[in-house]
Design a protein around this motif. Structure first.
Motif, PDB file in Angstrom:
ATOM      1  N   ALA A 189       0.826  -1.205   0.000  1.00  0.00           N
ATOM      2  CA  ALA A 189       0.000   0.000   0.000  1.00  0.00           C
ATOM      3  C   ALA A 189       0.864   1.260   0.000  1.00  0.00           C
ATOM      4  CB  ALA A 189      -0.929   0.008   1.208  1.00  0.00           C
ATOM      5  N   PHE A 194       2.540   2.447  -3.722  1.00  0.00           N
ATOM      6  CA  PHE A 194       1.833   2.981  -4.882  1.00  0.00           C
ATOM      7  C   PHE A 194       0.989   4.207  -4.533  1.00  0.00           C
ATOM      8  CE2 PHE A 194       2.535  -1.520  -5.785  1.00  0.00           C
ATOM      9  CZ  PHE A 194       3.086  -1.452  -7.067  1.00  0.00           C
ATOM     10  N   ARG A 243      -3.636   2.655  -6.609  1.00  0.00           N
ATOM     11  CA  ARG A 243      -3.127   1.723  -5.592  1.00  0.00           C
ATOM     12  C   ARG A 243      -3.753   0.339  -5.712  1.00  0.00           C
ATOM     13  NH1 ARG A 243      -3.475   4.729  -0.738  1.00  0.00           N
ATOM     14  NH2 ARG A 243      -1.429   5.544  -1.342  1.00  0.00           N
TER      15      ARG A 243
END
Length: 476
Positions: A382, A385, A390
Motif C-alpha cells: 500500500a 503505490f 493503488r
C-alpha cells in the motif's frame, strides 16, 4: 473540498471511530478466511484425490502432475482478476469488488463439490474442474488487493502493519480450517489405507467424503457476505472520489509510470509464495501421505499437522505485521528472509525422518519466516503505490508474484522428485526463490508511515523508481 468530518473522514484518510476500525478488521479477516479456505480446499484435494478421480487415464504419475498443474492454472488467471478488480476498485471503490470476488469464489467452490468424476462423465469432468479452478483464480486475483486496502487505508498511520496483517492472517486461518475439515472427513469417511491396492473410488472418502468441505463453502460465503456488506468504503477512496481525482485508466497509468516497481514488488512476494505453497499447495501433504512414497504417513494425521502449522503461521504473520510498525517493513522482511532460508533447508531433512513429530517441526519452523515475510506485505504494498492507482498496483503485483512464485511450485517440486528421486533439488529451488525475493526487498525503499491520501498525488508519483531505493523521499 467539503468537510470530511461529516462522513467520518479525517484529512489523513483514516476512520475516526474505533468501532468502524474494528468492523473493518473483522470483515477483512472473515472475508479473506472464506476466500482462502475455498482456495486451499481445492489444493489439498488436488494433492490427495483429484489425480485418481479426474485425471486417472493419464497414468498414475502424470495424473498427479496434472492435478498439481490444475492448482497452478488458476494463478495464470489471477492477473485477469487483478486487472478487472484493480480497474474497477480504483474507479468505483474497494468495497463493491470485495463483495463480488467473495461471491464468485464461493459459487465456484460449491460447484466443484457437485462435479461428477471422470468415471461418470468422461473428459468433461476434468474440463469442468479446470474451468471452475479458473473462476477461483479470477476471484483470488481481485480479492487480496481490495481486502488489504480496506484494512490499511482505514488504519492509523502508526498501526498500518498491524491492521494490514488482518487480511493476511485470514490466509493461515483458511489453511487451518481447510486442513481441519479434510482431517475430520478423512476420519469419518476413510480413504485408501497405506500399502493397500483399494481404488480411491471404492472408499467413502473417494465417493463423498472429499465433497463435503467444498459444499460447506456455501455457508461460509453467506457469513462473509453479511459481514462485508456492513463495512464502509475506504476513506482514502472516498476522499479521491470527493475530490473527483479517480483515474480514468488506472492500469494504463500504472504500467506507464511504475512497471519496474510492479516487477520488483512481484518478486518480493514470489519468494514467500513459492515456499508457502509447499504446504498450502498440497505438496508436503502428498509427499508425506503417498502410500508408495518414502514416508507413507496416515492422511488425517498429516492434515492435523498442517492445521497446527496454520496456527503458528497465523501467529507469526500477525507478529510480523506488528513488528513492521516498530522497526520498518524492509527490516522485518530482511529478518524474515533469513529465517525462511533456515526453514527451507530444514524442511525435507526433518520431514524425511518419517514421524508426525518431525513433520510438525518442519512445517512449523517454516512458518516463522513465512509469517515475517507475509504479515507486513499489505502495508508494504500500500505504501509503494500512489492512491489513485493503488488497487491496481497492489493487485497486479500480487498476482504476478503468485504466478512466478507459487503457481507451479508443487508441479516443479513433484517433477524434480520424480526425475531425481531426491528432495535436494527441491530445497535448492526454494532457496533460490528466497534469495531472489531478498534481493528485490533490498531494491525497495522503506516507506513505513508515508501519507496514503490523495493529497500526495504529485509529480514524484510519475517516477519510474517511485517506492524504490534511489527514489526521491517524500514528505511524511
Amino acid at each position: 473540498m467539503s468537510d470530511h468530518s461529516q462522513g467520518g473522514l479525517t484529512p489523513t484518510g483514516t476512520i475516526a471511530s474505533s468501532t468502524d476500525r474494528r468492523r473493518v478488521v473483522v470483515a477483512t479477516v472473515i472475508g479473506t478466511t472464506v476466500e482462502w479456505y475455498d482456495f486451499f480446499i481445492y489444493a489439498f484435494a488436488a494433492a490427495t484425490v483429484f489425480a485418481a478421480l479426474f485425471f486417472e487415464p493419464m497414468g498414475e504419475e502424470f495424473a498427479q502432475i496434472v492435478a498439481f498443474f490444475s492448482v497452478g492454472v488458476s494463478f495464470l488467471f489471477r492477473p485477469l482478476g487483478a486487472f478487472l478488480a484493480g480497474h474497477y476498485g480504483d474507479k468505483i471503490g474497494r468495497r463493491p469488488m470485495l463483495v463480488i470476488t467473495l461471491l464468485l469464489m464461493g459459487a465456484a467452490t460449491t460447484l466443484v463439490g457437485l462435479l461428477p468424476t471422470h468415471a461418470a462423465i468422461g473428459v468433461w469432468a476434468p474440463i469442468l474442474l479446470i474451468f471452475l479452478r479458473i473462476i477461483q483464480g479470477i476471484s483470488a486475483g481481485g480479492e487480496w488487493g481490495g481486502a488489504v486496502l480496506m484494512a490499511v487505508e482505514h488504519a492509523p498511520k502508526s498501526k498500518r502493519g498491524l491492521f494490514g496483517a488482518s487480511p493476511q492472517i485470514g490466509v493461515p486461518i483458511g489453511l487451518l480450517l481447510a486442513s481441519m475439515m479434510l482431517a475430520f472427513m478423512a476420519q469419518i469417511a476413510p480413504g485408501v489405507p497405506a500399502g493397500s491396492d483399494i481404488h480411491l473410488q471404492d472408499t467413502a472418502f473417494g465417493q463423498w467424503g472429499w465433497r463435503v468441505p467444498f459444499l460447506v463453502s456455501i455457508v461460509l460465503i453467506g457469513v462473509g457476505y453479511w459481514v462485508r456488506r456492513r463495512v464502509q468504503e475506504s476513506p482514502v477512496f472516498a476522499e479521491i472520489a470527493e475530490r473527483k481525482e479517480t483515474t480514468r485508466m488506472p492500469i494504463v497509468q500504472l504500467f506507464k509510470h511504475h512497471a519496474l516497481l510492479v516487477i520488483v514488488a512481484a518478486l518480493v512476494f514470489a519468494g514467500n509464495n513459492a515456499v508457502g505453497y509447499m504446504t498450502t499447495g498440497g505438496y508436503v501433504q502428498r509427499y508425506a501421505t503417498d502410500p508408495k512414497g518414502p514416508i507413507g504417513l496416515e492422511t488425517s494425521a498429516v492434515f492435523w499437522v498442517v492445521a497446527l502449522s496454520g496456527v503458528s503461521w497465523l501467529f507469526f504473520t500477525w507478529f510480523g505485521g506488528w513488528l513492521s510498525d516498530r522497526i520498518g517493513r524492509r527490516t522485518t522482511y530482511i529478518i524474515g528472509w533469513v529465517m525462511l532460508l533456515v526453514g527451507v533447508f530444514l524442511l525435507f531433512p526433518l520431514t524425511n525422518i518419517g514421524t508426525l513429530g518431525s513433520l510438525a517441526a518442519a512445517v512449523v519452523i517454516l512458518t516463522v519466516g513465512l509469517g515475517f515475510t507475509y504479515g507486513p506485505q499489505a502495508a508494504l504494498y500500500a505504501e509503494l503505490f500512489p492512491a489513485s492507482i493503488r488497487f491496481s498496483g497492489v493487485s497486479i503485483s500480487y498476482a504476478i508474484g503468485a504466478i512466478v512464485g507459487g503457481a507451479f511450485s508443487p508441479v516443479i517440486a513433484q517433477a524434480i522428485f520424480q526425475s531425481t528421486g531426491s528432495t535436494v533439488g527441491i530445497t535448492w529451488y526454494l532457496a533460490g526463490m528466497t534469495v531472489i525475493a531478498l534481493i528485490a526487498t533490498l531494491l525497495l525503499r522503506d516507506r513505513t508511515g508515508i501519507p496514503l491520501g490523495p493529497e500526495n498525488e504529485d509529480e514524484q508519483a510519475k517516477s519510474p523508481i517511485y517506492g524504490m531505493s534511489g527514489a526521491p523521499e517524500r514528505t511524511r
